[in-house]
Structures are given as C-alpha cells and as structure tokens.
Scaffold this motif. Structure first.
Motif, PDB file in Angstrom:
ATOM      1  N   SER A 147     -14.260 -16.440 -26.659  1.00  0.00           N
ATOM      2  CA  SER A 147     -12.797 -16.540 -26.621  1.00  0.00           C
ATOM      3  C   SER A 147     -12.144 -15.506 -27.516  1.00  0.00           C
ATOM      4  N   GLU A 148     -12.816 -15.113 -28.609  1.00  0.00           N
ATOM      5  CA  GLU A 148     -12.276 -14.048 -29.458  1.00  0.00           C
ATOM      6  C   GLU A 148     -12.282 -12.712 -28.728  1.00  0.00           C
ATOM      7  N   LYS A 149     -13.347 -12.456 -27.974  1.00  0.00           N
ATOM      8  CA  LYS A 149     -13.460 -11.197 -27.238  1.00  0.00           C
ATOM      9  C   LYS A 149     -12.538 -11.167 -26.020  1.00  0.00           C
ATOM     10  N   LEU A 150     -12.193 -12.339 -25.513  1.00  0.00           N
ATOM     11  CA  LEU A 150     -11.451 -12.416 -24.250  1.00  0.00           C
ATOM     12  C   LEU A 150     -10.113 -11.696 -24.317  1.00  0.00           C
ATOM     13  N   SER A 151      -9.358 -11.881 -25.380  1.00  0.00           N
ATOM     14  CA  SER A 151      -8.035 -11.264 -25.446  1.00  0.00           C
ATOM     15  C   SER A 151      -8.124  -9.743 -25.453  1.00  0.00           C
ATOM     16  N   SER A 152      -9.114  -9.190 -26.146  1.00  0.00           N
ATOM     17  CA  SER A 152      -9.246  -7.733 -26.165  1.00  0.00           C
ATOM     18  C   SER A 152      -9.698  -7.200 -24.808  1.00  0.00           C
ATOM     19  N   VAL A 153     -10.560  -7.938 -24.134  1.00  0.00           N
ATOM     20  CA  VAL A 153     -11.023  -7.496 -22.815  1.00  0.00           C
ATOM     21  C   VAL A 153      -9.902  -7.579 -21.790  1.00  0.00           C
ATOM     22  N   ILE A 154      -9.087  -8.617 -21.878  1.00  0.00           N
ATOM     23  CA  ILE A 154      -7.944  -8.731 -20.969  1.00  0.00           C
ATOM     24  C   ILE A 154      -6.991  -7.560 -21.185  1.00  0.00           C
ATOM     25  N   SER A 155      -6.805  -7.180 -22.431  1.00  0.00           N
ATOM     26  CA  SER A 155      -5.969  -6.025 -22.738  1.00  0.00           C
ATOM     27  C   SER A 155      -6.551  -4.754 -22.128  1.00  0.00           C
ATOM     28  N   MET A 156      -7.863  -4.581 -22.232  1.00  0.00           N
ATOM     29  CA  MET A 156      -8.523  -3.408 -21.652  1.00  0.00           C
ATOM     30  C   MET A 156      -8.345  -3.371 -20.130  1.00  0.00           C
ATOM     31  N   ILE A 157      -8.509  -4.531 -19.503  1.00  0.00           N
ATOM     32  CA  ILE A 157      -8.366  -4.624 -18.047  1.00  0.00           C
ATOM     33  C   ILE A 157      -6.940  -4.275 -17.635  1.00  0.00           C
ATOM     34  N   ASP A 158      -5.954  -4.779 -18.387  1.00  0.00           N
ATOM     35  CA  ASP A 158      -4.555  -4.477 -18.075  1.00  0.00           C
ATOM     36  C   ASP A 158      -4.268  -2.979 -18.185  1.00  0.00           C
TER      37      ASP A 158
END
Length: 64
Positions: free
Chosen positions: A26-37
């Motif tokens: 869950s900590e990594k999720l926000s950064s990965v979502i940002s990368m995808i965006d």
C-alpha cells in the motif's frame, strides 16, 4: 526517456504484485499510481490501460 519511464513503471508494478506484505504494497501503490498517470498523460500508454492497471493494482493490494 519514454522507454526508461515505461520500464521503471513496469518493474514497480511487478514489485507490488509480488509483495506479500499489505503495508509495504500500500505504501508503494500511491507512487506507482502516480507513475502510471504520468505515462498516460504523455500518451506513452493509453488512458484506459492506465485506469485498468490502477484498478487491478488497487484490488490486489486490498485483497492482501
């Protein structure tokens, strides 16, 4: 640069999928979502693919 960003994002997605600890994922999720965006914004990946990836990753992390 596009290829580098795309590959980095794919590796981050793989890391989340292989994670077994919910807090870590869950900590990594926000950064990965940002990368995808960012990839979708630059038209490196399609906007619908970005949405599908984010949805599947969020469901995966919630199920851990």
């Amino acid at each position: 640069m596009n290829r580098y960003q795309h590959k980095t994002t794919r590796n981050a997605i793989k890391a989340i999928r292989l994670a077994t600890d919910k807090n870590e994922a869950s900590e990594k999720l926000s950064s990965v979502i940002s990368m995808i965006d960012k990839l979708a914004k630059k038209n490196i990946i399609h906007a619908n693919k970005a949405s599908n990836l984010k949805s599947k990753l969020t469901k995966h992390v919630a199920a851990l």
